[in-house]
Design a protein around this motif. Structure first.
Motif, mmCIF file in Angstrom:
data_model
loop_
_atom_site.group_PDB
_atom_site.id
_atom_site.type_symbol
_atom_site.label_atom_id
_atom_site.label_comp_id
_atom_site.label_asym_id
_atom_site.label_seq_id
_atom_site.Cartn_x
_atom_site.Cartn_y
_atom_site.Cartn_z
ATOM 1 N N ARG A 147 0.785 -1.190 0.048
ATOM 2 C CA ARG A 147 -0.057 0.034 -0.119
ATOM 3 C C ARG A 147 0.879 1.226 -0.241
ATOM 4 N N TRP A 148 2.158 1.149 0.278
ATOM 5 C CA TRP A 148 3.213 2.283 0.308
ATOM 6 C C TRP A 148 3.738 2.536 -1.058
ATOM 7 N N LYS A 149 3.485 1.864 -1.756
ATOM 8 C CA LYS A 149 4.097 2.008 -3.126
ATOM 9 C C LYS A 149 3.297 2.270 -4.312
ATOM 10 N N ASN A 150 4.261 2.890 -5.322
ATOM 11 C CA ASN A 150 3.392 3.292 -6.626
ATOM 12 C C ASN A 150 3.614 1.971 -7.545
ATOM 13 N N LEU A 151 2.373 1.558 -8.045
ATOM 14 C CA LEU A 151 2.342 0.329 -8.922
ATOM 15 C C LEU A 151 3.013 0.537 -10.257
ATOM 16 N N ASP A 152 2.846 1.784 -10.709
ATOM 17 C CA ASP A 152 3.430 2.110 -12.194
ATOM 18 C C ASP A 152 5.000 2.182 -12.039
#
Length: 214
Positions: free
Chosen positions: A141-146
């Motif tokens: 939840r802390w990270k940018n998937l792109d």
């Protein structure tokens, strides 16, 4: 018309080298892979984690999880020496993000960190002749998937530009996937309680720590 599943297995994928950031994030993904006849090999390479005590806790939880399921678990201990048996490469990681210390979370420091860890994963997959790799970072939840997917695709491209030993001209492929879908986020929370996993409260590096922990 049947609903398209949120998680799609790449054609021909029966085995995947799964970069694991921690046991909680890995748990539901590994369960899903096994249920869908995809064999995961866990690869642990996270020199970003700080401090050493935190690193050891997360690594041991990941190892415990893999052992409970009888699946292969690889500790990338390239930085360990007789003189430094607890070396795990944090200083080398600091060099990778040098100059990006004041970047916000989900900024350029994270991009550099993702690429560093996923390039190591891609090279290990090449070494083991496993044609697919993925990462549990894509469930955080802390990270940018792109950013994560871009780093994985870039790592695969880099490895495919060098000689490799895949049979029949096959190449390495990154499996870009949102591992929060199909109920996996909820299942992660259930498994966290079932296993009694240590549940960290920050991503891993010192720059992501809450101010009162620094």
């Amino acid at each position: 018309m049947a609903k398209q599943p949120a998680i799609i297995i790449p054609e021909g994928c029966t085995k995947v080298l799964l970069h694991a950031c921690c046991a909680p994030c890995s748990s539901a993904i590994v369960e899903w892979l096994l249920a869908h006849q995809v064999t995961p090999v866990i690869y642990y390479f996270n020199p970003n984690i700080y401090p050493l005590e935190e690193y050891e806790i997360r690594k041991n939880e990941s190892k415990r999880h893999a052992a409970s399921l009888g699946i292969e678990w690889i500790d990338d201990d390239r930085f360990k020496t007789e003189e430094q048996p607890c070396g795990y490469g944090h200083e080398a990681w600091r060099e990778v993000v040098c100059g990006l210390e004041h970047e916000p979370e989900r900024g350029k420091r994270c991009e550099a960190c993702f690429y560093y860890r996923l390039l190591a994963t891609a090279r290990k997959a090449q070494e083991l002749h496993i044609p697919f790799f993925a990462t549990t970072l894509a469930s955080s939840r802390w990270k940018n998937l792109d950013q994560i997917n871009a780093a994985g695709l870039k790592a695969a491209k880099e490895v495919n530009s060098t000689p490799h030993g895949y049979p029949c001209g096959e190449t390495l492929a990154f499996w870009p996937q949102n591992w929060r879908k199909d109920g996996l986020q909820e299942r992660r929370n259930e498994l966290l309680k079932e296993y009694g996993f240590y549940n960290q409260i920050y991503c891993g590096c010192e720059f992501s720590m809450p101010p009162d922990m620094r």
